[in-house]
Each structure stands twice: as C-alpha cells, then as structure tokens.
Design a protein around this motif. Structure first.
Motif, PDB file in Angstrom:
ATOM      1  N   PRO A 121       4.912   4.738   2.268  1.00 53.41           N
ATOM      2  CA  PRO A 121       5.040   3.273   2.317  1.00 53.41           C
ATOM      3  C   PRO A 121       3.706   2.551   2.160  1.00 53.41           C
ATOM      4  O   PRO A 121       3.646   1.474   1.549  1.00 53.41           O
ATOM      5  CB  PRO A 121       5.643   3.024   3.711  1.00 53.41           C
ATOM      6  CG  PRO A 121       6.337   4.283   4.058  1.00 53.41           C
ATOM      7  CD  PRO A 121       5.514   5.360   3.460  1.00 53.41           C
ATOM      8  N   GLY A 125       2.750  -0.160  -0.658  1.00 54.50           N
ATOM      9  CA  GLY A 125       2.259  -1.475  -0.273  1.00 54.50           C
ATOM     10  C   GLY A 125       0.952  -1.833  -0.959  1.00 54.50           C
ATOM     11  O   GLY A 125       0.766  -2.975  -1.418  1.00 54.50           O
ATOM     12  N   SER A 128       1.629  -2.556  -4.599  1.00 52.24           N
ATOM     13  CA  SER A 128       2.358  -3.824  -4.721  1.00 52.24           C
ATOM     14  C   SER A 128       1.402  -4.998  -4.591  1.00 52.24           C
ATOM     15  O   SER A 128       1.451  -5.944  -5.387  1.00 52.24           O
ATOM     16  CB  SER A 128       3.447  -3.903  -3.643  1.00 52.24           C
ATOM     17  OG  SER A 128       4.367  -2.846  -3.760  1.00 52.24           O
ATOM     18  N   MET A 325      10.329  -2.298   0.876  1.00 52.50           N
ATOM     19  CA  MET A 325       9.096  -2.602   0.159  1.00 52.50           C
ATOM     20  C   MET A 325       9.337  -2.688  -1.339  1.00 52.50           C
ATOM     21  O   MET A 325       8.779  -3.561  -2.020  1.00 52.50           O
ATOM     22  CB  MET A 325       8.043  -1.540   0.481  1.00 52.50           C
ATOM     23  CG  MET A 325       7.573  -1.548   1.925  1.00 52.50           C
ATOM     24  SD  MET A 325       6.212  -0.426   2.239  1.00 52.50           S
ATOM     25  CE  MET A 325       4.894  -1.262   1.383  1.00 52.50           C
TER      26      MET A 325
END
Length: 353
Positions: A121, A125, A128, A325
């Motif tokens: 994750p 992140g 992103s 996410m």
C-alpha cells in the motif's frame, strides 16, 4: 562527542542481538564458560561491535554481572536484562538466554509482519502522489493558458483543478517548508510533552482498523514478555512490574501501572486483565494458568492467539487498503483528465453549432 560515539559503538540491532544470543546459548550448552564464548565470537563482528564485546568480556572477567554488562555495552532493553539477571541468580543462564532470544525473535517477527503488510500500500500511495503531482505541476500549467484563451465558461471541476495547480506552482516551496516545520514541531512535541504523546496515542488507538491492530501488537508483546519472565522463574509481582515499565502505548501502560499495587497485594492477574485493552478470552486463559500453576505458559498462549488474530487483521487491512487506494487514485486522475476534457468538449460543441 564522547556520548555520541559511545551510543553508536554500543548500539546493537535486534537482529544482531538475536544471532549473538543464539551463539552464546549454543556455546554455553556445549560447556564453554561465558567469557570464553564471548571471546570466540569477538572476531565475527565489525570493529565497533567487537569493542563492545571486549568491554562485556572484560567486565565479566572482573566479576561484573553478565546482564549489567549486556545492558551497558550492548544496549539491551529492560526485559532482556531482567531475564539474564534472573538466570545468573538462579544458575540457569543458558535457559534464560534462550528465553530472551525467543522473546526477541517473536518481537522481530511481529514488526516484520506489520512492516511487510504495509509495503505494497505504501508503494501504491507514493506512486499515486507522484502521478498526481506530475499532472498538477507538469501538465496543467501548459494546458491552463489554452483553456483561458477559449473565453468560455469553465466547469467547476476545471476551475478547482486550475486553482490547485496555480497555487501549487506559486506556493509549492513554501508548502513543502511548512510541512517540514509542522513535522519537526510534531516530533518535538511528541518526544518532549507527555500529555501530547498520551492524547495522540489515544487517538491512534481508537482509529478504526489501525488502532485495534496497534493495540493488539502492544498487548501481544506484553503477554509474551510477561510469560517469558514467569517461565524463567520470576514471581508474578516482579514480572508484572518489569513488563509494565516496557509498554510503549501510554493509555495501556497507565492502566496497568495503576494496578501494580493490586498485584502486589495478591490480586489475580486475570482480574487485572479484565479490561477493554485485553481480548475477551485472555482473562479465562490466565485464570486457568493461575489455577494450574502454569501462568507463564498461559500468558504465552494468549500471546500466540493474539499473534494469530493479528495475522488475520493484517490480511483484512491490506485487502481493504489496496482497492481503496487504487479507487482513490483512479478518481483523482480521472477527475483531472475530465477537468481537461470537459471544456474542450464544450468548445467543440459550440463550434459545431
């Protein structure tokens, strides 16, 4: 300068300490004395660690305690020091070192589980955020002049993205500096002010998903440590006091510290553990251990069940975070793309008319 150099010379990572204790355990089981065992291991480490081992061996040869030398020159924590000290006092040093190693391995395994579960994750992140910053900072500034030159009414979404892009371009450096200053201020407040640290940890503890996971991690370490001390022969009062002092989560630590006097007056550990911080099955298992004389084993059993529950919680957390996410990234990137396409579509429709 001396204190800084001493700190770095005596600081051992948990992994290195586990390997060292395992080697010492093997040498002691084979009949070698402690100082000779340490002398053999000195050549296997870097210069700084070798110097700390020489200091440990010298202190032991001069009649010092093994536990105190480990604490002073290898930076062992209070629980490891307590286990080894009790092993020295009772003549069971090898078994005490074994229990200390097992406890450290359990702690290392818990940390690795939590870390590995959050790596994927975190990577998503980071990419992103990089993609969003690239669109807002790199693509939008070259498109905004074209949109403005159209002299058409821009959609709300387009105006919002333009406002964010303009402010990021204009105040980006100041925003980064502000984030750094806030971060440094937060760290200083967290380290220096007990009340601030207590409130922050309380908020984290009651945060959905993450809070329960962190609380179970702390409680699992507490039961593992307490069980290890009890199995090594410490009385309940001493094991309880030494374990409570090492709890990192302040709300939990405050509660158990408030019950230290009750334990000293003979109150059952099962009764003390009947609170919202402990799992519902913990008091029954601890009471069974007290009744059968296997309290240490019962505490370790509770720790293993908590460890199993944490595995399930981590899987649920990661399985929930990943799609959220991805969906969030899709919404943001899609929103930026849509804010660019909408005015172009409006303009083409006007030209067709």
């Amino acid at each position: 300068m001396f204190k800084i150099s001493t700190y770095f010379k005596t600081r051992w990572k948990r992994k290195d300490l586990i390997i060292f204790l395992e080697n010492i355990e093997l040498y002691l089981d084979s009949g070698l004395p402690l100082d000779r065992s340490i002398s053999i291991l000195e050549g296997q480490y870097t210069h700084s660690k070798k110097q700390s081992l020489i200091s440990v061996r010298t202190m032991i040869e001069q009649g010092g305690l093994c536990s105190e030398s480990f604490k002073q020159h290898m930076n062992t924590d209070g629980l490891v020091t307590s286990l080894i000290y009790h092993g020295e006092s009772s003549g069971t040093l090898a078994s005490s070192i074994r229990l200390a190693r097992i406890m450290l391995e359990h702690r290392e395994a818990l940390i690795k589980k939590c870390t590995s579960a959050m790596i994927y994750p975190l990577v998503i992140g980071v990419f992103s955020c990089a993609m969003i910053i690239g669109l807002v900072r790199g693509v939008m500034p070259s498109i905004i002049p074209m949109l403005v030159s159209m002299h058409v009414h821009l959609p709300l979404m387009t105006r919002m993205v333009m406002w964010v892009s303009e402010n990021v371009t204009r105040y980006g450096v100041f925003l980064i500096l502000a984030i750094i200053c806030v971060g440094i201020g937060f760290i200083l407040l967290y380290k220096k002010i007990y009340r601030f640290r207590y409130i922050f940890q309380t908020v984290i503890m009651y945060t959905p998903l993450i809070g329960a996971l962190y609380k179970n991690y702390v409680v699992g370490l507490y039961m593992q440590s307490c069980g290890s001390l009890l199995q090594n022969g410490l009385i309940v009062q001493e094991a309880y006091a030494r374990t409570v002092s090492m709890i990192p989560l302040l709300p939990v630590k405050t509660y158990f510290e408030s019950r230290t006097a009750d334990i000293s007056h003979g109150v059952s550990l099962a009764n003390v553990c009947m609170n919202s911080y402990m799992p519902l099955y913990a008091p029954a298992l601890i009471r069974a251990g007290e009744a059968s004389g296997n309290l240490g084993s019962s505490c370790l059993r509770v720790a293993s069940i908590i460890d199993r529950d944490m595995d399930h919680s981590l899987k649920k957390l990661t399985s929930l975070i990943e799609p959220l996410m991805m969906a969030g990234m899709g919404i943001v990137v899609g929103g930026i793309a849509l804010s660019i396409m909408m005015p172009i579509y409006d303009m083409s429709r006007v030209l067709q008319q």
